[in-house]
Design a protein around this motif. Structure first.
Motif, PDB file in Angstrom:
ATOM      1  N   ASP A 256       0.868  -1.184   0.000  1.00  0.00           N
ATOM      2  CA  ASP A 256       0.000   0.000   0.000  1.00  0.00           C
ATOM      3  C   ASP A 256       0.902   1.230   0.000  1.00  0.00           C
ATOM      4  O   ASP A 256       2.133   1.109  -0.046  1.00  0.00           O
ATOM      5  N   LYS A 257       0.321   2.401   0.091  1.00  0.00           N
ATOM      6  CA  LYS A 257       1.091   3.640   0.022  1.00  0.00           C
ATOM      7  C   LYS A 257       1.713   4.010   1.366  1.00  0.00           C
ATOM      8  O   LYS A 257       2.797   4.577   1.420  1.00  0.00           O
ATOM      9  N   THR A 258       1.011   3.730   2.468  1.00  0.00           N
ATOM     10  CA  THR A 258       1.475   4.113   3.797  1.00  0.00           C
ATOM     11  C   THR A 258       1.654   2.865   4.654  1.00  0.00           C
ATOM     12  O   THR A 258       0.731   2.053   4.776  1.00  0.00           O
ATOM     13  N   VAL A 259       2.814   2.734   5.260  1.00  0.00           N
ATOM     14  CA  VAL A 259       3.124   1.549   6.065  1.00  0.00           C
ATOM     15  C   VAL A 259       2.597   1.751   7.479  1.00  0.00           C
ATOM     16  O   VAL A 259       2.914   2.766   8.123  1.00  0.00           O
ATOM     17  N   PRO A 260       1.796   0.818   8.009  1.00  0.00           N
ATOM     18  CA  PRO A 260       1.279   0.937   9.379  1.00  0.00           C
ATOM     19  C   PRO A 260       2.396   1.049  10.416  1.00  0.00           C
ATOM     20  O   PRO A 260       3.479   0.472  10.266  1.00  0.00           O
ATOM     21  N   ALA A 261       2.108   1.775  11.493  1.00  0.00           N
ATOM     22  CA  ALA A 261       3.117   2.069  12.512  1.00  0.00           C
ATOM     23  C   ALA A 261       3.711   0.815  13.140  1.00  0.00           C
ATOM     24  O   ALA A 261       4.885   0.797  13.524  1.00  0.00           O
ATOM     25  N   ARG A 262       2.906  -0.241  13.289  1.00  0.00           N
ATOM     26  CA  ARG A 262       3.394  -1.459  13.939  1.00  0.00           C
ATOM     27  C   ARG A 262       4.545  -2.078  13.139  1.00  0.00           C
ATOM     28  O   ARG A 262       5.554  -2.503  13.717  1.00  0.00           O
ATOM     29  N   TYR A 263       4.416  -2.126  11.816  1.00  0.00           N
ATOM     30  CA  TYR A 263       5.477  -2.663  10.978  1.00  0.00           C
ATOM     31  C   TYR A 263       6.716  -1.764  11.044  1.00  0.00           C
ATOM     32  O   TYR A 263       7.852  -2.255  11.101  1.00  0.00           O
ATOM     33  N   VAL A 264       6.513  -0.464  11.044  1.00  0.00           N
ATOM     34  CA  VAL A 264       7.621   0.478  11.120  1.00  0.00           C
ATOM     35  C   VAL A 264       8.380   0.299  12.436  1.00  0.00           C
ATOM     36  O   VAL A 264       9.616   0.274  12.473  1.00  0.00           O
ATOM     37  N   GLU A 265       7.633   0.164  13.535  1.00  0.00           N
ATOM     38  CA  GLU A 265       8.248   0.006  14.849  1.00  0.00           C
ATOM     39  C   GLU A 265       9.170  -1.207  14.900  1.00  0.00           C
ATOM     40  O   GLU A 265      10.326  -1.108  15.340  1.00  0.00           O
ATOM     41  N   ILE A 266       8.670  -2.345  14.472  1.00  0.00           N
ATOM     42  CA  ILE A 266       9.463  -3.579  14.548  1.00  0.00           C
ATOM     43  C   ILE A 266      10.639  -3.517  13.581  1.00  0.00           C
ATOM     44  O   ILE A 266      11.765  -3.922  13.919  1.00  0.00           O
ATOM     45  N   PHE A 267      10.394  -2.995  12.389  1.00  0.00           N
ATOM     46  CA  PHE A 267      11.499  -2.891  11.437  1.00  0.00           C
ATOM     47  C   PHE A 267      12.611  -2.005  11.984  1.00  0.00           C
ATOM     48  O   PHE A 267      13.803  -2.323  11.857  1.00  0.00           O
ATOM     49  N   ASP A 268      12.254  -0.898  12.578  1.00  0.00           N
ATOM     50  CA  ASP A 268      13.266   0.031  13.091  1.00  0.00           C
ATOM     51  C   ASP A 268      14.133  -0.617  14.171  1.00  0.00           C
ATOM     52  O   ASP A 268      15.337  -0.343  14.265  1.00  0.00           O
ATOM     53  N   ILE A 269      13.541  -1.481  14.985  1.00  0.00           N
ATOM     54  CA  ILE A 269      14.331  -2.191  16.010  1.00  0.00           C
ATOM     55  C   ILE A 269      15.330  -3.131  15.340  1.00  0.00           C
ATOM     56  O   ILE A 269      16.516  -3.171  15.703  1.00  0.00           O
ATOM     57  N   VAL A 270      14.847  -3.869  14.359  1.00  0.00           N
ATOM     58  CA  VAL A 270      15.714  -4.826  13.674  1.00  0.00           C
ATOM     59  C   VAL A 270      16.816  -4.087  12.913  1.00  0.00           C
ATOM     60  O   VAL A 270      17.991  -4.509  12.914  1.00  0.00           O
ATOM     61  N   LYS A 271      16.467  -2.994  12.278  1.00  0.00           N
ATOM     62  CA  LYS A 271      17.459  -2.188  11.558  1.00  0.00           C
ATOM     63  C   LYS A 271      18.529  -1.661  12.513  1.00  0.00           C
ATOM     64  O   LYS A 271      19.729  -1.686  12.212  1.00  0.00           O
ATOM     65  N   GLU A 272      18.103  -1.171  13.674  1.00  0.00           N
ATOM     66  CA  GLU A 272      19.062  -0.655  14.653  1.00  0.00           C
ATOM     67  C   GLU A 272      20.029  -1.749  15.096  1.00  0.00           C
ATOM     68  O   GLU A 272      21.235  -1.508  15.227  1.00  0.00           O
ATOM     69  N   ALA A 273      19.515  -2.949  15.312  1.00  0.00           N
ATOM     70  CA  ALA A 273      20.375  -4.066  15.713  1.00  0.00           C
ATOM     71  C   ALA A 273      21.367  -4.409  14.608  1.00  0.00           C
ATOM     72  O   ALA A 273      22.555  -4.655  14.880  1.00  0.00           O
ATOM     73  N   ARG A 274      20.902  -4.424  13.364  1.00  0.00           N
ATOM     74  CA  ARG A 274      21.788  -4.693  12.221  1.00  0.00           C
ATOM     75  C   ARG A 274      22.908  -3.656  12.146  1.00  0.00           C
ATOM     76  O   ARG A 274      24.090  -3.992  12.011  1.00  0.00           O
ATOM     77  N   ASP A 275      22.533  -2.384  12.243  1.00  0.00           N
ATOM     78  CA  ASP A 275      23.523  -1.313  12.122  1.00  0.00           C
ATOM     79  C   ASP A 275      24.473  -1.274  13.306  1.00  0.00           C
ATOM     80  O   ASP A 275      25.644  -0.909  13.175  1.00  0.00           O
ATOM     81  N   ARG A 276      23.983  -1.658  14.480  1.00  0.00           N
ATOM     82  CA  ARG A 276      24.851  -1.724  15.648  1.00  0.00           C
ATOM     83  C   ARG A 276      25.938  -2.774  15.429  1.00  0.00           C
ATOM     84  O   ARG A 276      27.091  -2.581  15.845  1.00  0.00           O
ATOM     85  N   ALA A 277      25.586  -3.881  14.792  1.00  0.00           N
ATOM     86  CA  ALA A 277      26.575  -4.926  14.515  1.00  0.00           C
ATOM     87  C   ALA A 277      27.673  -4.407  13.595  1.00  0.00           C
ATOM     88  O   ALA A 277      28.865  -4.672  13.821  1.00  0.00           O
ATOM     89  N   VAL A 278      27.297  -3.671  12.562  1.00  0.00           N
ATOM     90  CA  VAL A 278      28.292  -3.130  11.639  1.00  0.00           C
ATOM     91  C   VAL A 278      29.220  -2.166  12.371  1.00  0.00           C
ATOM     92  O   VAL A 278      30.446  -2.199  12.197  1.00  0.00           O
ATOM     93  N   ARG A 279      28.667  -1.301  13.208  1.00  0.00           N
ATOM     94  CA  ARG A 279      29.502  -0.366  13.970  1.00  0.00           C
ATOM     95  C   ARG A 279      30.449  -1.111  14.909  1.00  0.00           C
ATOM     96  O   ARG A 279      31.630  -0.767  15.032  1.00  0.00           O
ATOM     97  N   PHE A 280      29.916  -2.120  15.588  1.00  0.00           N
ATOM     98  CA  PHE A 280      30.720  -2.912  16.519  1.00  0.00           C
ATOM     99  C   PHE A 280      31.915  -3.539  15.798  1.00  0.00           C
ATOM    100  O   PHE A 280      33.057  -3.475  16.278  1.00  0.00           O
TER     101      PHE A 280
END
Length: 393
Positions: A256-280
């Motif tokens: 759809d055009k707009t992503v529901p907040a629940r999907y955004v919330e969970i994705f952002d957590i997973v993305k943060e964990a991924r990026d933290r690994a690269v920084r580490f």
């Protein structure tokens, strides 16, 4: 075989020899190191690579054609009594050997030698050590051409992903009925056009199916993709060249055009964990500090646990990538196993944290190649990486 490199590693580890062994393909590590991966061998064979001197082979008399031209001396056997005598002669004066086993089965990828064979070798007064580090250094490090090919494959895999998501959007806008299986076949068609190969059809999973990390649709087990669906695609492929290395990535989208907040919330957590690994990894790599597979998993898992979703991250953070999609180098793992091997120059691996809930699951996956010392030597090869859930309309 990389005899000089193997012998240097044996000396560094204080081991007398590496005893390669295989029976009917149970030990692909020995096959690869010995250059026999394509050979059809039906009887037990051994190759003792000493820290100094030439390799010594022990092979069955009916298999001689598979060992023509190998480096070192070849001894033949036929019966089991002859084999017992020959193996004792092969190991005479050897006190310590590396073999493909892992103490307490900590790293099952390395546990390729059966318990009976280990007992047999130990009964001759030989101390057997794990070949985990040797195997990684001799088999998992990419050559320059392999690294270049991997990065080329990564670009094409990302293009196939883009094509698949665009195709889903266009089909839905046109009011057409499509299934997960249809999308999977579109991706495989792209692989054919790009002259890529894969070992398994890609994962295309909508809604609750995306919470099953290894779900893959088939012609008889698939579901329709509709407007308002959450969609996960995990695809991997490599070039057809000999020795080619896989590229592997996972992205998620919303129909759809707009992503529901629940999907955004969970994705952002997973993305943060991924990026933290690269920084580490980059921070430790930049100072030449050792980095162990379990440490990276702890870093990622800690991030997801901090957000309250640790119990929903049900697999390791990443796996080694080579000529097979799950290679024999270090994994980023302190969940399924505790991989205490160090990350070394020349290896490639995935970073793919996930959160799998009842109604949907999120995973974001990138590949990393360790090209050399310094922060710039940590290369994300599946770039650009995903930074938001893709709206498809």
């Amino acid at each position: 075989m990389k005899i000089t490199e193997i012998q240097a590693e044996l000396s560094a580890l204080g081991l007398d020899a590496w005893l390669l062994y295989d029976f009917r393909g149970i030990n692909p590590i020995s096959q690869n190191v010995a250059g026999l991966a394509e050979a059809h061998i039906t009887r037990r064979w051994f190759c003792l690579i000493p820290a100094q001197g030439e390799p010594r082979w022990l092979v069955h008399k009916i298999e001689t054609s598979n060992f023509v031209g190998v480096q070192g001396t070849v001894t033949l056997y036929a019966g089991w009594e002859e084999l017992n005598e020959a193996i004792r002669a092969l190991l005479a004066g050897v006190k310590t050997v590396a073999m493909e086993y892992s103490p307490n089965a900590e790293i099952p990828y390395i546990s390729r030698v059966d318990a009976g064979t280990l007992e047999w070798i130990r009964s001759m007064g030989v101390e057997v050590h794990t070949s985990a580090e040797l195997a990684q250094r001799m088999e998992a490090r990419l050559s320059e051409s392999q690294a270049t090919g991997h990065q080329a494959s990564a670009r094409l895999v990302l293009q196939a992903k883009d094509y698949a998501f665009a195709w889903i959007g266009s089909q839905l806008r046109d009011g057409k009925t499509i299934t997960e299986y249809d999308v999977q076949q579109v991706i495989l068609g792209q692989f054919d056009e790009m002259d890529l190969v894969t070992d398994h059809p890609p994962i295309v999973a909508a809604n609750a199916k995306s919470s099953d990390p290894h779900y893959a649709p088939t012609s008889t087990d698939t579901q329709e993709i509709k407007m308002g669906d959450f969609i996960l695609i995990d695809l991997w492929a490599k070039q057809k060249d000999p020795g080619a290395v896989f590229a592997d990535t996972t992205w998620v989208a919303y129909a759809d055009k707009t992503v529901p907040a629940r999907y955004v919330e969970i994705f952002d957590i997973v993305k943060e964990a991924r990026d933290r690994a690269v920084r580490f990894i980059r921070e430790k790599w930049d100072t030449d500090a050792p980095i162990y597979g379990y440490e990276v998993d702890d870093c990622v898992r800690g991030c997801i646990t901090e957000k309250g979703y640790g119990e929903f991250f049900i697999h390791r953070t990443g796996h080694n990538i080579g000529t097979v999609i799950h290679g024999n180098g270090v994994n980023l793992d302190n969940l399924e196993t505790r991989d205490a091997r160090a990350l070394i120059s020349g290896i490639c691996f995935s970073i793919e944290p996930g959160i799998y809930l009842t109604d949907f699951g999120v995973r974001t996956e990138i590949d990393v190649f360790l090209a050399g010392p310094g922060r710039d030597g940590v290369k994300v090869t599946t770039a650009p990486v995903q930074n938001r859930v893709l709206p498809l309309l």
